[in-house]
Design a protein around this motif. Structure first.
Motif, PDB file in Angstrom:
ATOM      1  N   TRP A  58       0.514  -1.286  -0.261  1.00  0.00           N
ATOM      2  CA  TRP A  58      -0.313  -0.349  -0.035  1.00  0.00           C
ATOM      3  C   TRP A  58       1.333   0.947  -0.202  1.00  0.00           C
ATOM      4  O   TRP A  58       2.470   1.191   0.040  1.00  0.00           O
ATOM      5  CB  TRP A  58      -0.948  -0.060   0.840  1.00  0.00           C
ATOM      6  CG  TRP A  58       0.002  -0.426   2.200  1.00  0.00           C
ATOM      7  CD1 TRP A  58       0.293   1.200   2.939  1.00  0.00           C
ATOM      8  CD2 TRP A  58      -0.022  -1.362   3.575  1.00  0.00           C
ATOM      9  NE1 TRP A  58       0.430   1.007   4.305  1.00  0.00           N
ATOM     10  CE2 TRP A  58       0.807  -0.784   4.289  1.00  0.00           C
ATOM     11  CE3 TRP A  58       0.003  -2.562   3.200  1.00  0.00           C
ATOM     12  CZ2 TRP A  58       1.010  -1.908   5.547  1.00  0.00           C
ATOM     13  CZ3 TRP A  58       0.448  -3.313   4.374  1.00  0.00           C
ATOM     14  CH2 TRP A  58       0.701  -3.469   5.367  1.00  0.00           C
ATOM     15  N   ARG A  68       5.508   3.128  -6.811  1.00  0.00           N
ATOM     16  CA  ARG A  68       4.531   2.456  -6.751  1.00  0.00           C
ATOM     17  C   ARG A  68       4.068   2.130  -8.395  1.00  0.00           C
ATOM     18  O   ARG A  68       3.324   0.885  -8.503  1.00  0.00           O
ATOM     19  CB  ARG A  68       3.649   4.091  -6.519  1.00  0.00           C
ATOM     20  CG  ARG A  68       2.311   4.259  -6.842  1.00  0.00           C
ATOM     21  CD  ARG A  68       1.206   5.985  -7.677  1.00  0.00           C
ATOM     22  NE  ARG A  68       0.666   5.255  -7.802  1.00  0.00           N
ATOM     23  CZ  ARG A  68      -0.743   6.263  -6.800  1.00  0.00           C
ATOM     24  NH1 ARG A  68      -0.935   6.827  -6.421  1.00  0.00           N
ATOM     25  NH2 ARG A  68      -2.108   5.480  -7.273  1.00  0.00           N
ATOM     26  N   GLN A  69       4.819   2.372  -8.994  1.00  0.00           N
ATOM     27  CA  GLN A  69       4.517   3.052 -10.585  1.00  0.00           C
ATOM     28  C   GLN A  69       4.641   1.056 -10.807  1.00  0.00           C
ATOM     29  O   GLN A  69       3.719   0.586 -11.402  1.00  0.00           O
ATOM     30  CB  GLN A  69       5.117   3.335 -11.640  1.00  0.00           C
ATOM     31  CG  GLN A  69       5.327   2.875 -13.367  1.00  0.00           C
ATOM     32  CD  GLN A  69       3.489   2.997 -13.734  1.00  0.00           C
ATOM     33  OE1 GLN A  69       3.303   4.318 -13.283  1.00  0.00           O
ATOM     34  NE2 GLN A  69       3.065   2.534 -14.488  1.00  0.00           N
ATOM     35  N   ASP A  74      -0.549   0.934 -12.494  1.00  0.00           N
ATOM     36  CA  ASP A  74      -1.849   1.893 -12.948  1.00  0.00           C
ATOM     37  C   ASP A  74      -3.184   1.527 -13.178  1.00  0.00           C
ATOM     38  O   ASP A  74      -3.901   2.175 -13.359  1.00  0.00           O
ATOM     39  CB  ASP A  74      -1.954   2.791 -14.764  1.00  0.00           C
ATOM     40  CG  ASP A  74      -0.379   3.219 -15.266  1.00  0.00           C
ATOM     41  OD1 ASP A  74       0.013   4.100 -13.950  1.00  0.00           O
ATOM     42  OD2 ASP A  74       0.157   3.055 -16.071  1.00  0.00           O
ATOM     43  N   GLY A  75      -3.665   0.510 -12.329  1.00  0.00           N
ATOM     44  CA  GLY A  75      -4.888   0.424 -12.141  1.00  0.00           C
ATOM     45  C   GLY A  75      -5.953   0.973 -10.849  1.00  0.00           C
ATOM     46  O   GLY A  75      -6.630  -0.010 -11.186  1.00  0.00           O
ATOM     47  N   GLY A  76      -5.224   1.502 -11.116  1.00  0.00           N
ATOM     48  CA  GLY A  76      -6.329   2.059  -9.585  1.00  0.00           C
ATOM     49  C   GLY A  76      -5.797   1.754  -8.221  1.00  0.00           C
ATOM     50  O   GLY A  76      -5.540   0.898  -8.011  1.00  0.00           O
ATOM     51  N   GLY A  77      -6.376   2.841  -7.155  1.00  0.00           N
ATOM     52  CA  GLY A  77      -6.150   2.078  -6.179  1.00  0.00           C
ATOM     53  C   GLY A  77      -4.894   2.580  -5.169  1.00  0.00           C
ATOM     54  O   GLY A  77      -3.694   3.587  -5.506  1.00  0.00           O
ATOM     55  N   HIS A  78      -4.851   2.241  -4.016  1.00  0.00           N
ATOM     56  CA  HIS A  78      -3.950   2.982  -3.700  1.00  0.00           C
ATOM     57  C   HIS A  78      -2.951   1.351  -2.421  1.00  0.00           C
ATOM     58  O   HIS A  78      -1.676   1.411  -1.784  1.00  0.00           O
ATOM     59  CB  HIS A  78      -4.025   3.585  -2.209  1.00  0.00           C
ATOM     60  CG  HIS A  78      -4.596   3.306  -0.933  1.00  0.00           C
ATOM     61  ND1 HIS A  78      -6.077   3.486  -1.769  1.00  0.00           N
ATOM     62  CD2 HIS A  78      -4.730   2.843  -0.212  1.00  0.00           C
ATOM     63  CE1 HIS A  78      -7.361   2.625  -0.378  1.00  0.00           C
ATOM     64  NE2 HIS A  78      -6.253   2.116   0.387  1.00  0.00           N
ATOM     65  N   ARG A 139     -13.345  -5.054  -3.828  1.00  0.00           N
ATOM     66  CA  ARG A 139     -13.706  -4.309  -5.646  1.00  0.00           C
ATOM     67  C   ARG A 139     -14.189  -2.487  -4.602  1.00  0.00           C
ATOM     68  O   ARG A 139     -13.623  -1.770  -5.103  1.00  0.00           O
ATOM     69  CB  ARG A 139     -14.687  -5.096  -6.536  1.00  0.00           C
ATOM     70  CG  ARG A 139     -15.145  -3.487  -7.799  1.00  0.00           C
ATOM     71  CD  ARG A 139     -15.390  -4.328  -8.959  1.00  0.00           C
ATOM     72  NE  ARG A 139     -15.734  -2.610  -9.737  1.00  0.00           N
ATOM     73  CZ  ARG A 139     -16.866  -3.762 -10.467  1.00  0.00           C
ATOM     74  NH1 ARG A 139     -17.458  -4.691 -10.553  1.00  0.00           N
ATOM     75  NH2 ARG A 139     -16.926  -2.722 -11.975  1.00  0.00           N
ATOM     76  N   GLY A 142     -11.416  -0.442  -2.990  1.00  0.00           N
ATOM     77  CA  GLY A 142     -10.514   0.121  -4.290  1.00  0.00           C
ATOM     78  C   GLY A 142      -9.100  -1.294  -4.276  1.00  0.00           C
ATOM     79  O   GLY A 142      -8.405  -0.251  -4.489  1.00  0.00           O
ATOM     80  N   GLN A 144      -7.133  -3.546  -5.429  1.00  0.00           N
ATOM     81  CA  GLN A 144      -6.607  -4.049  -6.139  1.00  0.00           C
ATOM     82  C   GLN A 144      -6.030  -5.987  -5.731  1.00  0.00           C
ATOM     83  O   GLN A 144      -5.503  -5.562  -4.332  1.00  0.00           O
ATOM     84  CB  GLN A 144      -5.666  -3.711  -7.461  1.00  0.00           C
ATOM     85  CG  GLN A 144      -5.305  -2.471  -8.403  1.00  0.00           C
ATOM     86  CD  GLN A 144      -4.228  -2.303  -8.324  1.00  0.00           C
ATOM     87  OE1 GLN A 144      -3.598  -3.689  -9.871  1.00  0.00           O
ATOM     88  NE2 GLN A 144      -3.473  -1.204  -9.028  1.00  0.00           N
TER      89      GLN A 144
END
Length: 193
Positions: A58, A68-69, A74-78, A139, A142, A144
């Motif tokens: 996280w 982070r990348q 880029d799938g969203g969320g944290h 989901r 948020g 993944q």
């Protein structure tokens, strides 16, 4: 599925626990008898079948863009949770329950306070709540959810990152992959003078 103010949660596949009694948890590294629970922030760590190995990452304020990348993308969320393909059917079928417990007797455990413990018996505040569909729960939060053949490469990358990370029940994961063997003749020994 998170606790209300003044509450903590204990997740279980057993819907009939009437009293939580302190016990030794071998996987905790502590030989003290304790009752275990989690707060709202760490509740998602337990949205899994009890024995399911999982690795999680996280974002933290100190997390680098590169990490982070690399691990969240880029799938969203944290946050990202990862399990092995072999656990997917159990993840989709498990009946998991959340017990609401009073927060008063609980204190942070461990260097990062990732869990909460009580040293006394704790009675649930009511009947356990069915957690429901774990995939839908992830989901809605948020988070993944990723599937891997083997969790160890993801976990090794998490440990070497600036992201927050945790793993649970990794003893139940597939064995760590062996390094690839080189093809061709071995290198000649180096002479030392």
């Amino acid at each position: 599925m998170r606790p209300a103010p003044g509450e903590v949660l204990h997740f279980s596949e057993d819907p009939d626990i009437r009293m939580f009694r302190p016990h030794v948890s071998v996987s905790s590294g502590s030989w003290e008898e304790l009752v275990w629970a989690v707060d709202a922030e760490r509740a998602p760590d337990y949205w899994f079948p009890r024995q399911c190995p999982r690795a999680m990452v996280w974002l933290r304020p100190s997390s680098s863009r590169g990490d982070r990348q690399r691990l969240i993308g880029d799938g969203g969320g944290h946050r990202v949770h990862a399990i092995e393909y072999g656990w997917l059917s159990r993840f989709l079928e498990v009946e998991l329950y959340a017990y609401r417990l009073p927060a008063g007797p609980f204190r942070p455990f461990g260097a990062d306070g990732h869990a909460l413990v009580a040293r006394e018996r704790v009675e649930p505040l009511g009947k356990p709540l069915p957690v429901g569909n774990l995939l839908a729960l992830h989901r809605r939060a948020g988070i993944q959810l990723r599937l891997y053949d083997n969790l160890w490469p993801f976990w090794d990358a998490a440990v070497d990152s600036s992201l927050g990370h945790s793993a649970i029940r990794m003893r139940n994961a597939r064995p760590r992959p062996q390094p690839a063997r080189r093809s061709g003749p071995p290198h000649a020994p180096t002479a030392i003078s």
